[in-house]
Design an enzyme around this catalytic site. Sequence first.
Site, PDB file in Angstrom:
ATOM      1  N   HIS A 192       0.744  -1.123  -0.159  1.00  0.00           N
ATOM      2  CA  HIS A 192       0.107  -0.022   0.628  1.00  0.00           C
ATOM      3  C   HIS A 192       0.991   1.609   0.080  1.00  0.00           C
ATOM      4  O   HIS A 192       2.279   1.303   0.050  1.00  0.00           O
ATOM      5  CB  HIS A 192      -0.849   0.067   1.260  1.00  0.00           C
ATOM      6  N   ASP A 249       7.465  -5.013   3.762  1.00  0.00           N
ATOM      7  CA  ASP A 249       6.375  -4.905   4.729  1.00  0.00           C
ATOM      8  C   ASP A 249       4.791  -5.106   4.065  1.00  0.00           C
ATOM      9  O   ASP A 249       4.732  -4.990   2.951  1.00  0.00           O
ATOM     10  CB  ASP A 249       6.669  -3.862   5.105  1.00  0.00           C
ATOM     11  N   GLU A 268       7.975 -10.289   4.926  1.00  0.00           N
ATOM     12  CA  GLU A 268       7.188  -9.695   6.762  1.00  0.00           C
ATOM     13  C   GLU A 268       6.658 -10.482   5.776  1.00  0.00           C
ATOM     14  O   GLU A 268       5.379  -9.717   5.831  1.00  0.00           O
ATOM     15  CB  GLU A 268       7.890  -8.100   6.881  1.00  0.00           C
ATOM     16  N   HIS A 301       8.584  -3.098  17.087  1.00  0.00           N
ATOM     17  CA  HIS A 301       7.607  -1.555  17.138  1.00  0.00           C
ATOM     18  C   HIS A 301       5.538  -1.748  17.001  1.00  0.00           C
ATOM     19  O   HIS A 301       4.892  -1.291  17.639  1.00  0.00           O
ATOM     20  CB  HIS A 301       7.688  -0.671  15.984  1.00  0.00           C
TER      21      HIS A 301
END
Length: 489
Positions: A88, A198, A239, A296
């Site tokens: 995205h 990601d 990931e 995180h």
Amino acid sequence: MAIQNKVQLITYPDSMGGNLKVLNELLQKHFTDIFPGGIHILPPFPSSGDRGFAPLTYLEIEPSFGTWEDIRAIGDTFDVLVDLMVNHISRQSPYFQDFLEKGRSSEFADLFMSLDKIWDDGSPVQADIEKMFLRRPLPYSTFQLNGSGEEEKVWTTFGKTDPSEQIDLDVHSPLTRRLLRLFFENFKKQNIKMVRLDAVGYVIKKLGTSCFFVEPEIYEFLDWIKEMADALDIELLPEVHAHYSTQYKLSEHGCWIYDFILPYRVLEALTGRSNTELYSYLKTRPHKQFTMLDCHDGIPVKPDLDDLIDTNEARELVGLCVERGANLSLILSDEHKAADGFDVHQIRCTYYSALNEDDDAYLAARAIQLFTPGIPQVYYVGLLAGRNDKEQVTATGEGREINRHNYTVEEIEQALEQEAVKRLMKLIRFRNTYSAFDGAFHVLDAATDEIRLLWEQGEKYCKLVISLKTYQTVIEYVNEDGIPVTYPV
């Protein structure tokens, strides 16, 4: 380029001193021998939300963090790893803003997943949506086009707002692939050595599936992007938070993967004072992994440990973490909760607080991580033995802020004087420099309340012995003179 078998740091661009220039100054002053494996800088790009994970572009650095020159300066000493949110991009990006202005006539329209790319008539079908692994109540958002007032529905896997800030990219589109190539070419120009993909598990949308890690289509995309990255001498790190079998498939496909199982298993062993489940895992896991204890987001639970944990025992461990100040991220879709309703996606807390801020337990946890085969990553809050930042959670309303404290230079200097931090840095130095970690790994027989791990190469060896009763941790190794010595961690 070969990934080094040494410890890496994970940090936001502004979490250690406020910007990239100060981060580099701190790295040069305190950490050149601590993180020779590299620095993972969480998204330093202009972003409209999700603390950098809704990027407008990858061609610029957020001015408040610094410049590409600052990134290159860090890269002169350390291999730099950055994220590419391959699924995205921000709704505030110039690409999506042009789409909002011009609709289907925009030159960027094909970057995005309008619903007619999913359903022929563009009308969502609830029965299809119910099969999907959802990260928000609906997997799409409705936008008003600026020019005509017409509406467009586009796919948005992530995002807390409605409409979402994070607009999914159509990775089948030639336009998207040209844009990704442009981003990678810029990374090469800026001396980036590693890229984490990601949210790559969400890139394939296919009716009748969960729209998560859709096989075999996901492999076609990974092969394409790996071929591009290889040509630029950039290492890829996909990931994927998923059932462990998915990670193992990625490993079999030749990819580096994240060890999202280890953090829970280590916490379970230390709080339950039993090596049973951790030992079982260490004996069977792939070695080509990046290891971590904290990050995180949070300590992974579901779906990463599905079919590996007893949900009643998991509830006890989760409850203990909540007693120690943690908050939880939960699974939204009923279909992807456990049969008994267990729905914990991640435990949000610092790892130090999860272990009741017990220095010996914390050093035992880090010793297990550093002895586990793979590339160890240490999150900046974990490096500094940080405690839960409940005040920031209250101030922002964001549960993940509990483990995202922004340290001033003064706070970092003070943290470096803590005994736990001094002990951890000594342990990391040992992991970075002792040659046996490039050799053979063994899980040694031990009583249930002990952990014994061994690395050996030639005449060198190092053996980790942990008492789960007392958390006493000792390393026995052969020194440069060939003499066995002990090192109390």
